[in-house]
Scaffold this motif. Structure first.
Motif, PDB file in Angstrom:
ATOM      1  N   GLU A  82       0.703  -1.178  -0.075  1.00  0.00           N
ATOM      2  CA  GLU A  82      -0.128  -0.012   0.100  1.00  0.00           C
ATOM      3  C   GLU A  82       0.880   1.335  -0.229  1.00  0.00           C
ATOM      4  N   LEU A  83       2.197   1.206   0.509  1.00  0.00           N
ATOM      5  CA  LEU A  83       3.064   2.374   0.690  1.00  0.00           C
ATOM      6  C   LEU A  83       3.605   2.718  -0.451  1.00  0.00           C
ATOM      7  N   THR A  84       4.011   1.871  -1.481  1.00  0.00           N
ATOM      8  CA  THR A  84       4.453   2.030  -2.712  1.00  0.00           C
ATOM      9  C   THR A  84       3.281   2.367  -3.949  1.00  0.00           C
ATOM     10  N   ASP A  85       1.965   2.101  -3.547  1.00  0.00           N
ATOM     11  CA  ASP A  85       1.040   2.250  -4.441  1.00  0.00           C
ATOM     12  C   ASP A  85       1.041   3.609  -4.859  1.00  0.00           C
ATOM     13  N   PRO A  86       1.477   3.927  -6.338  1.00  0.00           N
ATOM     14  CA  PRO A  86       1.526   5.172  -6.738  1.00  0.00           C
ATOM     15  C   PRO A  86       0.347   5.748  -7.344  1.00  0.00           C
ATOM     16  N   ARG A  87      -1.010   5.416  -7.091  1.00  0.00           N
ATOM     17  CA  ARG A  87      -2.119   5.984  -7.597  1.00  0.00           C
ATOM     18  C   ARG A  87      -2.483   6.990  -6.638  1.00  0.00           C
ATOM     19  N   LEU A  88      -2.535   8.184  -7.288  1.00  0.00           N
ATOM     20  CA  LEU A  88      -2.826   9.359  -6.329  1.00  0.00           C
ATOM     21  C   LEU A  88      -4.257   9.503  -5.938  1.00  0.00           C
ATOM     22  N   ASP A  89      -5.120   9.044  -7.121  1.00  0.00           N
ATOM     23  CA  ASP A  89      -6.711   8.965  -6.485  1.00  0.00           C
ATOM     24  C   ASP A  89      -7.043   8.086  -5.465  1.00  0.00           C
ATOM     25  N   ARG A  90      -5.828   7.164  -5.119  1.00  0.00           N
ATOM     26  CA  ARG A  90      -6.295   6.139  -3.964  1.00  0.00           C
ATOM     27  C   ARG A  90      -5.906   6.603  -2.569  1.00  0.00           C
ATOM     28  N   VAL A  91      -5.322   8.162  -2.762  1.00  0.00           N
ATOM     29  CA  VAL A  91      -4.946   8.656  -1.600  1.00  0.00           C
ATOM     30  C   VAL A  91      -5.872   9.663  -0.907  1.00  0.00           C
ATOM     31  N   HIS A  92      -6.281   9.516   0.274  1.00  0.00           N
ATOM     32  CA  HIS A  92      -7.137  10.565   0.929  1.00  0.00           C
ATOM     33  C   HIS A  92      -6.552  10.889   2.181  1.00  0.00           C
ATOM     34  N   VAL A  93      -6.808  12.130   2.531  1.00  0.00           N
ATOM     35  CA  VAL A  93      -6.323  12.924   3.641  1.00  0.00           C
ATOM     36  C   VAL A  93      -7.416  13.614   4.469  1.00  0.00           C
ATOM     37  N   ASP A  94      -7.546  13.131   5.702  1.00  0.00           N
ATOM     38  CA  ASP A  94      -8.406  13.907   6.706  1.00  0.00           C
ATOM     39  C   ASP A  94      -7.479  14.846   7.489  1.00  0.00           C
ATOM     40  N   TYR A  95      -7.959  16.163   8.316  1.00  0.00           N
ATOM     41  CA  TYR A  95      -7.141  16.666   8.813  1.00  0.00           C
ATOM     42  C   TYR A  95      -7.921  17.581   9.771  1.00  0.00           C
ATOM     43  N   ASP A  96      -7.416  18.235  10.770  1.00  0.00           N
ATOM     44  CA  ASP A  96      -7.831  19.006  11.679  1.00  0.00           C
ATOM     45  C   ASP A  96      -7.108  20.229  11.614  1.00  0.00           C
ATOM     46  N   GLU A  97      -7.312  21.524  10.961  1.00  0.00           N
ATOM     47  CA  GLU A  97      -6.313  22.540  10.714  1.00  0.00           C
ATOM     48  C   GLU A  97      -6.038  23.248  12.127  1.00  0.00           C
ATOM     49  N   THR A  98      -7.051  23.384  13.060  1.00  0.00           N
ATOM     50  CA  THR A  98      -6.735  23.899  14.273  1.00  0.00           C
ATOM     51  C   THR A  98      -6.139  23.011  15.446  1.00  0.00           C
ATOM     52  N   ALA A  99      -6.372  21.546  15.437  1.00  0.00           N
ATOM     53  CA  ALA A  99      -5.621  20.683  16.174  1.00  0.00           C
ATOM     54  C   ALA A  99      -4.444  20.325  15.661  1.00  0.00           C
ATOM     55  N   ARG A 100      -4.022  20.345  14.360  1.00  0.00           N
ATOM     56  CA  ARG A 100      -2.718  20.442  13.740  1.00  0.00           C
ATOM     57  C   ARG A 100      -2.519  18.604  13.699  1.00  0.00           C
ATOM     58  N   TRP A 101      -3.613  18.056  13.469  1.00  0.00           N
ATOM     59  CA  TRP A 101      -3.275  16.590  12.988  1.00  0.00           C
ATOM     60  C   TRP A 101      -3.863  16.269  11.681  1.00  0.00           C
ATOM     61  N   LEU A 102      -3.393  15.228  10.979  1.00  0.00           N
ATOM     62  CA  LEU A 102      -3.875  14.710   9.707  1.00  0.00           C
ATOM     63  C   LEU A 102      -3.648  13.212   9.704  1.00  0.00           C
ATOM     64  N   VAL A 103      -4.516  12.616   8.925  1.00  0.00           N
ATOM     65  CA  VAL A 103      -4.466  11.115   8.737  1.00  0.00           C
ATOM     66  C   VAL A 103      -4.575  10.916   7.247  1.00  0.00           C
ATOM     67  N   VAL A 104      -3.419  10.041   6.755  1.00  0.00           N
ATOM     68  CA  VAL A 104      -3.365   9.819   5.560  1.00  0.00           C
ATOM     69  C   VAL A 104      -3.785   8.296   5.049  1.00  0.00           C
ATOM     70  N   HIS A 105      -4.797   8.297   4.167  1.00  0.00           N
ATOM     71  CA  HIS A 105      -5.411   6.795   4.135  1.00  0.00           C
ATOM     72  C   HIS A 105      -4.563   6.372   2.768  1.00  0.00           C
ATOM     73  N   ARG A 106      -4.044   5.099   3.156  1.00  0.00           N
ATOM     74  CA  ARG A 106      -3.210   4.401   2.044  1.00  0.00           C
ATOM     75  C   ARG A 106      -3.837   3.061   2.130  1.00  0.00           C
ATOM     76  N   GLY A 107      -5.041   2.694   1.240  1.00  0.00           N
ATOM     77  CA  GLY A 107      -5.623   1.143   1.154  1.00  0.00           C
ATOM     78  C   GLY A 107      -6.259   1.189   2.931  1.00  0.00           C
ATOM     79  N   SER A 108      -5.502   0.054   3.258  1.00  0.00           N
ATOM     80  CA  SER A 108      -6.292  -0.342   4.736  1.00  0.00           C
ATOM     81  C   SER A 108      -5.244   0.477   5.648  1.00  0.00           C
ATOM     82  N   LEU A 109      -4.147   1.068   5.124  1.00  0.00           N
ATOM     83  CA  LEU A 109      -3.242   1.826   6.295  1.00  0.00           C
ATOM     84  C   LEU A 109      -3.719   3.159   6.545  1.00  0.00           C
ATOM     85  N   ARG A 110      -3.377   3.629   7.885  1.00  0.00           N
ATOM     86  CA  ARG A 110      -3.649   4.998   8.022  1.00  0.00           C
ATOM     87  C   ARG A 110      -2.229   5.302   8.500  1.00  0.00           C
ATOM     88  N   VAL A 111      -2.012   6.719   8.016  1.00  0.00           N
ATOM     89  CA  VAL A 111      -0.781   7.227   8.644  1.00  0.00           C
ATOM     90  C   VAL A 111      -1.178   8.392   9.557  1.00  0.00           C
TER      91      VAL A 111
END
Length: 581
Positions: free
Chosen positions: A504-533
């Motif tokens: 999942e981490l070397t999957d190059p398809r940008l349309d499969r990447v999704h990001v949630d974030y909270d600007e105020t709290a300064r956190w974000l979660v990157v979705h890479r398939g079943s993985l979350r960063v």
């Protein structure tokens, strides 16, 4: 022209010359005119190791434009060098694909205390244990003086003696291949250095009136440009063929002036592809460009130039400004998590949007391009060395930044010493022998800071000509035995190892990447398939909502997964796998 190489055959392109001579041991030998502005001479008794120079119309002796060796530096004569005399041991090397790879950029002169190819080769075990796949070497063409970044190179077919000359480079490449590492060489085709460049008497190698901050532009589309293009393409093929290099990084291609229907970069890519087929191993072309133009890496059959990858500064700027809080100069449009989310899913921030720094719209969309075609860095020679004091990000910021970079969809690149958070700066240094250039280098550097939007840095940079500036830039390898460097190095190793085992981490398809974030709290979660960063970029602890998951890797021992909540300490990151079913 030129013909198959033999040591006693001398050839040079000088279309406007009326006489040409090759001088050996003080004796001038006349050359015969040939087709297309070429001159030739066969001289008995010449072999590997013979010194020679050319005289155009009886002028001063000058190095061969295609000199293979400059043993006395850029102002001395050339030396006959036979590539066939070197014994290679990399017969089982079949190259390396860029896809899924991690690149490591180094400057040979400051990578080790000795600053040579031989001493760099002795440190390759460190890179193998780190887990990188390619070593990217900053330019190695001869330069004036004893030390330089390499972008003031001249005599482009030769290798600086400062590092060990042509045999030294071959020993290094051979050792890299034995260690399973590919080699990418940084080459400069948009200009030549300001000192020791003697191409002008030979032919129309340069554009009159066109250039950049670095120097006069090369002639790629004016009269005489057919041979000039062959000169640079021949240079590229030499590195890949005769030095067994696996790829080239093409410096600042936005500074190439070419209005011909077939752009120089496209012509170069065609020739490199042909050579790759002949050699039976992949050869990679990576462009440095600030154009944000995906046509560079679009296949030729789809109307692009067909290069393999391009440096992507927008990812660097988004990471750096989000981590450091810097917003000045070209960082002025960056810094928010919204921007970071965009570059992680679209490669470019400026994909047709307005660039405040440039004062105009910039770039075009690139989300359709596979992510591996974008080489992205948290640090590189430019982004460190073009800071007034050559300072780097501290280890606490590198931890979270490296986590986002090495789990992203792009081709990650590290800069030497980053992996252990070295405190050694990487400063801009030169050793010009020309008194006027030496005296003016510091002022030129100050003007560059102003042009890039950093007038407050202009008086902070040390003198590039001061030898101490160079010596301060050498890595301190003793840091690896101390904290926090040892634990940061282990973090980098763990991240790279995880990248290699989780597809999942070397999957190059940008349309499969999704990001949630909270600007105020300064956190974000990157979705890479079943993985979350999940990353906390802020100075306070963050509570991040997360689906039921398991932590695979964390940057801080105080990371807590509590049901559907992930508690992240300040500036920390965790890689998780969401429970399936």
């Amino acid at each position: 022209m030129p013909n198959a190489w033999t040591p006693n055959l001398f050839e040079v392109w000088a279309p406007a010359a009326t006489t040409m001579e090759v001088e050996i041991d003080g004796v001038r030998h006349p050359m015969r005119p040939a087709r297309g502005g070429w001159w030739t001479a066969e001289i008995e008794g010449v072999d590997h190791g013979t010194d020679y120079a050319f005289r155009v119309d009886g002028g001063e002796p000058r190095p061969d434009p295609r000199t293979r060796r400059q043993p006395y530096g850029v102002f001395g004569p050339s030396r006959v060098y036979d590539h066939g005399r070197f014994t290679w041991s990399d017969h089982d090397w079949h190259g390396r694909d860029l896809r899924g790879s991690v690149i490591y950029e180094m400057h040979v002169g400051t990578f080790t205390p000795e600053g040579t190819f031989e001493s760099a080769a002795a440190r390759l075990d460190h890179l193998v244990q780190l887990g990188v796949d390619f070593v990217e070497v900053m330019p190695v063409a001869p330069v004036p003086g004893r030390h330089n970044w390499g972008y003031d190179g001249v005599d482009l077919y030769a290798v600086t003696e400062n590092y060990g000359g042509p045999d030294g480079l071959k020993v290094f490449v051979d050792a890299c291949h034995a260690a399973g590492l590919g080699v990418i060489l940084d080459v400069v085709y948009n200009h030549l250095g300001p000192s020791g460049n003697f191409l002008h008497p030979f032919g129309p190698y340069f554009h009159e009136g066109l250039g950049s901050f670095w120097g006069q532009a090369v002639n790629l589309d004016a009269p005489g440009s057919d041979e000039v293009r062959r000169y640079f393409i021949g240079n590229a093929l030499q590195w890949l063929r005769d030095y067994h290099i696996d790829g080239l990084r093409l410096d600042a291609v936005h500074a190439l002036h070419d209005k011909r229907a077939v752009h120089f970069l496209e012509e170069l890519a065609v020739e490199v592809d042909l050579l790759a087929a002949s050699l039976g191993r992949p050869l990679t072309l990576i462009a440095e460009s600030d154009l944000n133009d995906p046509r560079l890496v679009t296949p030729r059959e789809s109307g692009g130039y067909g290069l393999d990858a391009v440096w992507d500064d927008d990812v660097h700027h988004a990471l750096h400004s989000a981590l450091s809080g810097e917003r000045h100069g070209y960082y002025c449009d960056f810094g928010s998590l919204e921007v970071l989310a965009k570059v992680l899913t679209s490669a470019y921030l400026h994909d047709g949007t307005y660039s405040t720094f440039r004062g105009r719209s910039h770039g075009r969309p690139a989300r359709h391009v596979p992510g591996y075609r974008f080489v992205c860095a948290l640090q590189n020679h430019d982004q460190i060395g073009n800071r007034a004091e050559g300072d780097r990000l501290p280890p606490e910021l590198l931890r979270v930044g490296a986590g986002l970079l090495l789990t992203g969809p792009f081709t990650p690149m590290l800069f030497m010493g980053e992996e252990w958070g070295t405190r050694t700066p990487f400063l801009f240094f030169t050793d010009h022998e020309d008194p006027e250039l030496a005296a003016g280098e510091a002022d030129r550097r100050r003007r560059e800071f102003v042009d890039h939007g950093y007038p407050d840095w202009a008086d902070k940079a040390p003198d590039p000509q001061d030898k101490t500036t160079f010596l301060r830039s050498k890595l301190d390898w003793s840091e690896l035995d101390r904290e926090p460097h040892r634990s940061l190095l282990n973090w980098y190793r763990d991240l790279i190892a995880l990248r290699k085992v989780l597809p999942e981490l070397t999957d190059p398809r940008l349309d499969r990447v999704h990001v949630d974030y909270d600007e105020t709290a300064r956190w974000l979660v990157v979705h890479r398939g079943s993985l979350r960063v999940a990353a906390n970029l802020g100075p306070a602890r963050a509570t991040v909502p997360i689906a039921p998951a398991k932590v695979l890797l964390g940057s801080d021992e105080d990371i807590i997964l509590d049901g559907d909540r992930l508690l992240l300490p300040p500036r920390s990151l965790a890689v998780l796998r969401v429970n399936q079913g």
